[in-house]
Design a protein around this motif. Structure first.
Motif, PDB file in Angstrom:
ATOM      1  N   ILE A  27      44.793  39.322  26.254  1.00 18.83           N
ATOM      2  CA  ILE A  27      43.312  38.860  26.262  1.00 18.83           C
ATOM      3  C   ILE A  27      43.397  37.494  27.062  1.00 18.83           C
ATOM      4  CG2 ILE A  27      41.697  38.003  24.730  1.00 18.83           C
ATOM      5  CD1 ILE A  27      42.684  40.006  22.496  1.00 18.83           C
ATOM      6  N   ILE A  28      43.993  36.493  26.932  1.00 21.22           N
ATOM      7  CA  ILE A  28      44.069  35.375  27.378  1.00 21.22           C
ATOM      8  C   ILE A  28      44.153  35.420  28.905  1.00 21.22           C
ATOM      9  CG2 ILE A  28      45.151  32.865  27.864  1.00 21.22           C
ATOM     10  CD1 ILE A  28      45.921  32.990  24.606  1.00 21.22           C
ATOM     11  N   GLY A  29      45.427  36.189  29.243  1.00 22.42           N
ATOM     12  CA  GLY A  29      45.708  36.453  30.795  1.00 22.42           C
ATOM     13  C   GLY A  29      44.624  37.261  31.424  1.00 22.42           C
ATOM     14  N   CYS A  30      43.982  38.187  30.837  1.00 26.84           N
ATOM     15  CA  CYS A  30      42.930  39.005  31.425  1.00 26.84           C
ATOM     16  C   CYS A  30      41.702  37.894  31.673  1.00 26.84           C
ATOM     17  CB  CYS A  30      42.421  40.007  30.844  1.00 26.84           C
ATOM     18  SG  CYS A  30      43.663  41.324  30.732  1.00 26.84           S
ATOM     19  N   ALA A  31      41.353  37.160  30.708  1.00 26.52           N
ATOM     20  CA  ALA A  31      40.164  36.490  30.744  1.00 26.52           C
ATOM     21  C   ALA A  31      40.353  35.273  31.940  1.00 26.52           C
ATOM     22  CB  ALA A  31      40.265  35.486  29.399  1.00 26.52           C
ATOM     23  N   ILE A  32      41.585  34.832  31.923  1.00 24.57           N
ATOM     24  CA  ILE A  32      41.844  33.750  33.360  1.00 24.57           C
ATOM     25  C   ILE A  32      41.853  34.359  34.372  1.00 24.57           C
ATOM     26  CG2 ILE A  32      43.597  32.200  34.095  1.00 24.57           C
ATOM     27  CD1 ILE A  32      44.822  31.672  31.429  1.00 24.57           C
ATOM     28  N   GLN A  52      41.291  46.489  30.297  1.00 23.05           N
ATOM     29  CA  GLN A  52      42.594  45.885  29.556  1.00 23.05           C
ATOM     30  C   GLN A  52      42.118  45.004  28.533  1.00 23.05           C
ATOM     31  OE1 GLN A  52      46.028  44.519  31.686  1.00 23.05           O
ATOM     32  NE2 GLN A  52      45.953  46.128  33.014  1.00 23.05           N
ATOM     33  N   PHE A  53      41.376  44.074  28.747  1.00 26.44           N
ATOM     34  CA  PHE A  53      40.908  43.133  28.102  1.00 26.44           C
ATOM     35  C   PHE A  53      40.089  43.681  26.530  1.00 26.44           C
ATOM     36  CE2 PHE A  53      37.442  40.081  26.477  1.00 26.44           C
ATOM     37  CZ  PHE A  53      38.187  38.821  26.659  1.00 26.44           C
TER      38      PHE A  53
END
Length: 605
Positions: A162-167, A302-303
């Motif tokens: 979630i964090i990786g996709c958001a960034i 993915q998110f």
């Protein structure tokens, strides 16, 4: 009776943090597996996050290709994708193996700790908790807790994705990223509210399952009694009620958990649709490339998938925490103290010898003993008794007089009594639990058998004895002819469910099991009630000669069997009201005389 499912009660965040901290201590005992698992999780996530970037390059390569480097660039991207897929498969395997090893190790450790607690549980705990509830904690709850590796893996993976996709989405196009992020925040808020209510329902579910299993075990175990008294219909109604309670709480918990999935599905699809429409518009306006649009769509997928799965992980976590709470409640239970020297010396006692205190150097002495199970109703009241070594004594009295309680205190089943108990001149509190149980042996009316031969049943618990010792003891007790009537004598296979072994034979085996341990104190609670009078008299006489120095205490319900006992102690309402030999008590025409004559007339006492 098994406990009913508890009412709903709110669990505080502090309770959750405390349980998670304790689980972490268990998990990190296996640091190697934990490190491998964490590294594998991070590498798997890296593979997942790099795929959309490679797809973006491949699409841009196809759409915005140049003749000079098109084939070379496309080949490089496709090769990289294949390598990432292969690497991801290998890492996924390592991750799954590590998670499985961690779960199995945790399951082994937890079963070991739980079993140690149960076998050393104080009798007060076993008196207030049903067999079914304890078994549910040992099996269902411990198994659910052992899935912590899978829950941890899912939790970490989803959070990082979630964090990786958001960034990455923010770096590609912050406007498209906000669509997914806002949707995720709404979804997380809803799932958090719902999952917060789930833990109480999961707790009720596990309790209801334990209650149902307890009744089921009780019904099967006491099938003959149930059929004899014709209470099959009543038992079935009770089972139906408990099954309905379990079904109702399962349905309620399922209804709450089922709410999350449709909400997430609607929000996820809505977010995906908006992302595609807005992103398509940006691509047409040349704000972003087609490759970037595809990458953002893949990251958005993915998110939202991770947010969707995270909601399910929260539900699993609540079920997991509910079971962990029940498991740790059992682990935290106060067990029987196995230490020595726990007694506080009473004022004025000092270094007085047993003789100065009126305590025999051999035998058992109760001195001013008072006890209550619940702290309110006194069961044993100011008992002072002397039981000499090498002598036999009988405890008699009506039901509820306190006879069994006195022997339970001698076995250290309860240690909250007032006063003192001495064994061979030493305060019972100064003996370790292990030494006490080795000195004192109890033979009950209902002798249990274990899976194995008759010889193995007699040797059960006597680790220093062998088959030769077994043969010797049955000869001395005079029971070898009885055992030889069995199909294979001492080698006859049996179990507690064996219908071919009579109650009388079970009692004889149980008594032999006690005598082979050469106890200092032998307690017989109607141990030969199913044996014919001649055999009973023979076995008793032989036992007295096998352990001549032992203190033998008989809890007698058939007063006829006390006529040859050295000392008879009569109890009434938790007090000793008479003591003496058979002749003395009959001559005094007191409580014993009343009980004896009443029983001889055919009345129960």
């Amino acid at each position: 009776m098994p406990p009913e499912a508890p009412p709903l009660e709110k669990r505080s965040p502090e309770d959750t943090r405390r349980i998670i901290a304790r689980i972490s201590k268990f998990v990190f005992k296996w640091k190697k597996q934990c490190i491998i698992l964490i590294i594998a999780i991070l590498l798997t996530i890296a593979c997942q996050l790099i795929v959309p970037i490679l797809v973006q390059k491949a699409i841009n390569c196809l759409i915005y290709r140049t003749d000079s480097s098109f084939v070379q660039d496309l080949t490089r991207v496709v090769t990289s994708l294949v390598m990432v897929f292969i690497l991801n498969s290998i890492i996924e395997y390592v991750k799954n193996v590590s998670a499985m090893q961690l779960s199995e190790n945790l399951s082994l450790e937890m079963r070991r700790d739980l079993f140690e607690r149960v076998i050393h549980a104080p009798l007060s705990y076993l008196d207030t908790h049903s067999y079914g509830d304890i078994m549910s904690r040992l099996t269902n709850d411990s198994q659910r807790v052992s899935t912590v590796a899978q829950v941890l893996e899912e939790f970490m993976s989803k959070i990082i994705v979630i964090i990786g996709c958001a960034i990455i989405m923010l770096s590609k196009n912050w406007k498209l990223a906000l669509i997914s992020i806002v949707t995720a925040l709404v979804t997380t808020l809803i799932s958090g509210i719902i999952s917060g209510k789930m833990r109480n329902y999961f707790m009720r579910q596990t309790m209801a399952l334990g209650s149902m299993n307890g009744h089921l075990e009780e019904s099967v175990k006491n099938f003959r009694t149930m059929e004899t008294f014709g209470i099959g219909a009543f038992t079935s109604k009770t089972m139906e009620k408990k099954s309905q309670e379990y079904t109702d709480v399962c349905i309620k918990s399922s209804m709450f958990s089922a709410i999350i999935n449709p909400i997430m599905l609607v929000l996820g699809n809505l977010s995906f649709m908006i992302t595609v429409v807005v992103g398509g518009h940006f691509a047409i306006e040349d704000v972003i490339t087609i490759g970037v649009l595809q990458a953002v769509i893949m990251y958005s997928k993915q998110f939202m998938d991770s947010v969707y799965s995270f909601g399910n992980v929260m539900i699993q976590t609540q079920s997991f925490l509910a079971s962990a709470e029940r498991v740790f409640e059992l682990i935290d239970m106060d067990i029987e103290d196995n230490g020595e020297g726990a007694r506080l010396v009473k004022q004025g006692e000092g270094d007085a010898t047993p003789e100065e205190l009126g305590i025999p150097e051999k035998g058992v002495a109760y001195k001013d003993v008072t006890f209550s199970y619940d702290g309110e109703r006194t069961v044993v009241n100011d008992i002072t008794l002397l039981l000499e070594g090498g002598k036999t004594a009988a405890l008699v009295g009506a039901t509820g007089a306190g006879k069994t309680t006195l022997t339970s205190l001698l076995l250290k089943f309860y240690d909250t009594y007032e006063g003192d108990i001495y064994v061979d001149g030493v305060n019972l509190r100064d003996y370790s639990l292990e030494k006490t149980r080795n000195m004192v042996t109890v033979v009950l009316q209902d002798s249990k058998l274990v899976d194995g031969t008759i010889a193995e049943n007699i040797m059960y618990g006597a680790t220093d004895k062998d088959e030769e010792d077994t043969l010797d003891i049955v000869k001395k007790m005079g029971i070898l002819p009885l055992i030889e009537k069995l199909p294979d004598g001492l080698d006859t296979m049996t179990s507690d469910d064996d219908e071919t072994i009579s109650e009388g034979m079970r009692q004889i085996i149980g008594l032999a099991r006690a005598v082979i341990r050469e106890p200092r104190i032998l307690i017989m609670d109607e141990a030969l009630s199913a044996v014919d009078p001649l055999t009973e008299q023979m076995v008793r006489s032989n036992i007295f000669s096998i352990v001549p120095d032992a203190t033998i205490l008989v809890i007698a319900h058939r007063l006829k069997s006390t006529e040859t006992i050295d000392k008879i102690i009569v109890m009434k309402d938790g007090r000793v009201v008479e003591e003496g030999s058979f002749g003395e008590l009959m001559e005094s025409r007191g409580e014993y005389h009343r009980l004896y004559t009443s029983q001889q007339s055919g009345n129960e006492i």
